[in-house]
Design an enzyme around this catalytic site. Sequence first.
Site, PDB file in Angstrom:
ATOM      1  N   TYR A 135     -20.253 -20.251  56.910  1.00 30.58           N
ATOM      2  CA  TYR A 135     -19.072 -21.088  57.125  1.00 30.58           C
ATOM      3  C   TYR A 135     -17.820 -20.335  56.672  1.00 30.58           C
ATOM      4  O   TYR A 135     -17.458 -20.311  55.506  1.00 30.58           O
ATOM      5  CB  TYR A 135     -19.246 -22.450  56.448  1.00 30.58           C
ATOM      6  CG  TYR A 135     -20.111 -23.313  57.319  1.00 30.58           C
ATOM      7  CD1 TYR A 135     -19.571 -24.331  58.087  1.00 30.58           C
ATOM      8  CD2 TYR A 135     -21.466 -23.039  57.454  1.00 30.58           C
ATOM      9  CE1 TYR A 135     -20.359 -25.084  58.931  1.00 30.58           C
ATOM     10  CE2 TYR A 135     -22.264 -23.780  58.305  1.00 30.58           C
ATOM     11  CZ  TYR A 135     -21.707 -24.800  59.043  1.00 30.58           C
ATOM     12  OH  TYR A 135     -22.488 -25.532  59.898  1.00 30.58           O
ATOM     13  N   LYS A 189     -35.100 -18.456  56.714  1.00 29.70           N
ATOM     14  CA  LYS A 189     -35.429 -17.459  57.736  1.00 29.70           C
ATOM     15  C   LYS A 189     -35.563 -16.093  57.053  1.00 29.70           C
ATOM     16  O   LYS A 189     -35.028 -15.081  57.509  1.00 29.70           O
ATOM     17  CB  LYS A 189     -34.345 -17.437  58.823  1.00 29.70           C
ATOM     18  CG  LYS A 189     -34.747 -16.695  60.096  1.00 29.70           C
ATOM     19  CD  LYS A 189     -35.880 -17.348  60.855  1.00 29.70           C
ATOM     20  CE  LYS A 189     -36.149 -16.597  62.157  1.00 29.70           C
ATOM     21  NZ  LYS A 189     -37.360 -17.113  62.845  1.00 29.70           N
ATOM     22  N   ASP A 222     -37.054 -22.278  62.498  1.00 25.29           N
ATOM     23  CA  ASP A 222     -37.450 -22.583  63.868  1.00 25.29           C
ATOM     24  C   ASP A 222     -38.692 -23.470  63.884  1.00 25.29           C
ATOM     25  O   ASP A 222     -38.789 -24.421  64.676  1.00 25.29           O
ATOM     26  CB  ASP A 222     -37.670 -21.306  64.682  1.00 25.29           C
ATOM     27  CG  ASP A 222     -38.413 -20.220  63.922  1.00 25.29           C
ATOM     28  OD1 ASP A 222     -38.457 -20.271  62.684  1.00 25.29           O
ATOM     29  OD2 ASP A 222     -38.931 -19.294  64.567  1.00 25.29           O
ATOM     30  N   ASP A 246     -26.832 -28.083  58.504  1.00 30.26           N
ATOM     31  CA  ASP A 246     -25.951 -28.770  59.438  1.00 30.26           C
ATOM     32  C   ASP A 246     -26.695 -29.095  60.732  1.00 30.26           C
ATOM     33  O   ASP A 246     -26.639 -30.215  61.256  1.00 30.26           O
ATOM     34  CB  ASP A 246     -24.733 -27.887  59.722  1.00 30.26           C
ATOM     35  CG  ASP A 246     -23.564 -28.647  60.307  1.00 30.26           C
ATOM     36  OD1 ASP A 246     -23.658 -29.882  60.471  1.00 30.26           O
ATOM     37  OD2 ASP A 246     -22.542 -28.007  60.606  1.00 30.26           O
ATOM     38  N   ASP A 250     -28.474 -32.998  61.937  1.00 29.35           N
ATOM     39  CA  ASP A 250     -28.097 -33.658  63.189  1.00 29.35           C
ATOM     40  C   ASP A 250     -29.326 -33.965  64.037  1.00 29.35           C
ATOM     41  O   ASP A 250     -29.426 -35.035  64.651  1.00 29.35           O
ATOM     42  CB  ASP A 250     -27.119 -32.789  63.977  1.00 29.35           C
ATOM     43  CG  ASP A 250     -25.684 -32.925  63.509  1.00 29.35           C
ATOM     44  OD1 ASP A 250     -25.462 -33.516  62.434  1.00 29.35           O
ATOM     45  OD2 ASP A 250     -24.774 -32.447  64.213  1.00 29.35           O
TER      46      ASP A 250
END
Length: 355
Positions: A135, A189, A222, A246, A250
């Site tokens: 970010y 990851k 993933d 984030d 969602d």
Amino acid sequence: MSDPLKLLCLEGDGIGPEIMAATLAVLQAASPALNREVKIERRAIGFAALETEGSTIPKAVVEAAKTADGVILGPVSHNSYPPVDQGGRNPSGVLRKELELFANRRPARTWPGLDAPSRKAFDLVVMRENLEGFYADRNMFAGGGEFMPEPDVALAFRKVTRSASMDIARAGFELAASRPSKHVTVIHKANVMRMTDGLFLDCTRAVAEEYSSVTFDEMLVDAAAAHLVRDPSRFDVLITTNMFGDILSDLASELAGGLGLAGSLNFGAHHAVAQAQHGSAPDIAGKDMANPVSLILSTEMLLRHLGEIAAADLIRASVCTALALPETRTRDLHGALGTRDFTEVLTNLVEESAI
């Protein structure tokens, strides 16, 4: 007599004024269950503040946020703001950085009687690190985390620190320890980003050793997305970095019924900001079509964070009752009500339960 509970309310853009009005009406209805009197201070942000003060989040607003017990932040249209040097700063990013809100707690749950894309009932929380990662507007002390050394090349820095990783890990494990399932899944990851996610993973493993009552596992991001779609009920508390959190939050909220139901609380050691998970939806602004539940549930989380458990329980139970029947839902949930009528139904439910 106890000091009043001071809340700073920032309406924002688009549907912000409508869902803020609904939220404050519900808060007023729940006032008999509060331990303290609530004092509301309103300040302008977004386009309204840009027009009058030349900034989408004036310095005075940030200072007011620092002295409030909590902040209720409406959605903002920051993608449409002018450049930063013309006053167009993202209020959400500014408050997170200025108030050191290192954690973003995003619950997602199915509701009794309400059909959801997920075929299984679930109740999970994404604990998202809030101040670094990719970010670019908040991960550097000065300047941004993105730059273009030449016109056809754009680069971005991803910052992961031990201190921030330990902070979000402790917040996530502390939450999990208070929940029935007592289960943490760390999302990463590290098979590709071996240094940055490797550091994050090492920190969560270290914190896991402090919580013997909490079961702990790890999952690639993933795979986590795939398992959320297949069976979100396998998750309890997910701890992860900023961008992964984030995205996954969602996804989880959509599986539970939509972003209109997605509450969110940003918090740090000294401050907390309630914020709807969704955007400002300018296309439906002023049309009495907005679902205010996300901001209402965010405010319920803020009250709970501030120790107002009875009022928070009252609001959550009333939302659950309203969502159970089509005739008391908003139209985005295949109900019959607009924003104002839904707010009236919900405030009546709260008032009746508060007696």
